[in-house]
Design an enzyme around this catalytic site. Structure first.
Site, PDB file in Angstrom:
ATOM      1  N   HIS A 175       0.851  -1.185   0.000  1.00  0.00           N
ATOM      2  CA  HIS A 175       0.000   0.000   0.000  1.00  0.00           C
ATOM      3  C   HIS A 175       0.889   1.238   0.000  1.00  0.00           C
ATOM      4  CE1 HIS A 175      -3.507  -2.372   2.087  1.00  0.00           C
ATOM      5  NE2 HIS A 175      -3.318  -2.742   0.827  1.00  0.00           N
ATOM      6  N   MET A 214      -2.157  -2.183   8.589  1.00  0.00           N
ATOM      7  CA  MET A 214      -3.446  -1.969   9.226  1.00  0.00           C
ATOM      8  C   MET A 214      -4.549  -2.590   8.380  1.00  0.00           C
ATOM      9  SD  MET A 214      -5.093   1.670  10.460  1.00  0.00           S
ATOM     10  CE  MET A 214      -4.957   2.354   8.807  1.00  0.00           C
ATOM     11  N   ASP A 260      -6.765  -6.444   4.616  1.00  0.00           N
ATOM     12  CA  ASP A 260      -6.534  -6.714   3.204  1.00  0.00           C
ATOM     13  C   ASP A 260      -5.596  -7.911   3.052  1.00  0.00           C
ATOM     14  OD1 ASP A 260      -6.645  -6.392   0.456  1.00  0.00           O
ATOM     15  OD2 ASP A 260      -5.057  -4.884   0.401  1.00  0.00           O
TER      16      ASP A 260
END
Length: 346
Positions: free
Chosen positions: A195, A288, A291
């Site tokens: 990410h 966090m 996913d």
């Protein structure tokens, strides 16, 4: 509990703006403002803040040097503010390597086009970083008890045909730490889903390529999966694979409505489960949220092996926790254990 914040920026306007946004919440208190890195080092020791927001470019002492000194003397959770440029990306990666926990774009418009939502994201990210204070002392490469015997670290066939690595917050450092252990003769392609903003991933791939034995590139549309080549998914894109004439290639597309992450680990994992027939190893690192959990379920059904980073070595124990809680993890390992295992791979 009040979150005590030290703001570090040579722009008085930015300091005022950050303070204004944070103190709209009753439990956030700005306890100090520093105009350069040298002041930041001193105030971090005097004020003992719960979190520090840090600019990169400053006079007297830059933010990266300040991060190194603070983490050496008075370890404190640090959130970097970065320009969304190539130079900004390189500086941010340096700051993360120095010990900063996370980063955000310096301009609210780069956080989100909706300024109200951007403020919420800023406050949430400060809270999240502040919560990691206790975890800072566990990030010194602690060797935790192995959940299985060393023999179990090898997959059943003795070889992997594809390695997937997924991460979010804390990922850039974790990915680098384990990827540099993959030997140059590794016969498996590697896909990295981190990410990260689109302006950062090319610099991230370049950084990895400089420190790793295998070649690392940013994935491009139509790239073939090749032995010993690691590809980083571009930020802001979704990466899926397809079979073309018995060869696997990368398919990139834009984020669609309803998709939270881009890149999204679940989408890549599910695509691999559907289209790749070889033996797959998926590693879910610090981050966090959850996913990767849905995609890991699909991979597991196709016989893939799943590893999750352990809690003690994770900056944020969210994504790997989701894997562990769902009973999907074949191994739960710290970063050093993963690296040691990679030394023996393929």
């Amino acid at each position: 509990m009040t979150i005590r914040v030290l703001i570090v920026d040579d722009s008085k306007f930015m300091c005022h703006r950050i303070q204004q946004i944070l103190e709209e919440e009753p439990d956030c208190q700005v306890v100090g403002i520093a105009e350069n890195g040298m002041q930041a080092v001193r105030l971090a020791q005097e004020l003992k803040p719960d979190v520090i927001t840090m600019d990169v470019e400053m006079p007297v002492m830059d933010g990266i040097t300040a991060v190194k000194k603070i983490m050496a003397n008075t370890p404190t959770p640090i959130l970097m503010f970065s320009a969304m440029t190539h130079v900004g990306a390189q500086a941010t990666l340096d700051a993360l390597n120095a010990g900063a926990l996370d980063f955000l774009p310096k301009k609210l418009d780069d956080i989100d086009s909706d300024k109200a939502l951007a403020k919420i994201i800023l406050r949430r990210r400060v809270r999240m970083v502040a919560q990691q204070a206790e975890r800072l002392h566990k990030r010194k490469r602690i060797i935790t008890p192995q959940p299985k015997s060393a023999a179990a670290f090898k997959n059943r066939s003795g070889k992997f045909d594809l390695i997937l690595i997924a991460a979010s917050t804390g990922g850039p450092v974790a990915v680098q730490q384990i990827l540099k252990h993959i030997p140059a003769h590794c016969s498996a392609p590697v896909l990295i889903i981190q990410h990260m903003p689109g302006s950062f991933t090319r610099s991230f791939a370049k950084r990895l390529d400089e420190v790793c034995k295998i070649n690392v590139v940013q994935a491009e549309q139509g790239d073939l999966l090749k032995p010993g080549i690691a590809m980083v998914c571009p930020g802001g894109k979704q990466l899926e694979i397809s079979q073309q004439f018995n060869r696997c290639q990368v398919m990139l597309r834009d984020k669609q409505a309803g998709e939270i992450y881009s890149p999204c680990v679940d989408l890549t994992f599910m695509s691999v489960a559907k289209n790749f027939t070889g033996k797959t190893l998926a590693i879910i690192l610090t981050g966090m949220g959850t996913d990767g959990a849905k995609g890991a379920q699909q991979l597991k059904k196709q016989g893939a092996e799943i590893w999750a980073q352990d809690e003690a070595s994770s900056v944020i124990y969210g994504m790997p926790k989701a894997i562990a809680d769902a009973g999907l993890a074949d191994n739960i390992l710290n970063l050093e254990q993963i690296g040691q295992t990679f030394d023996r791979l393929n």
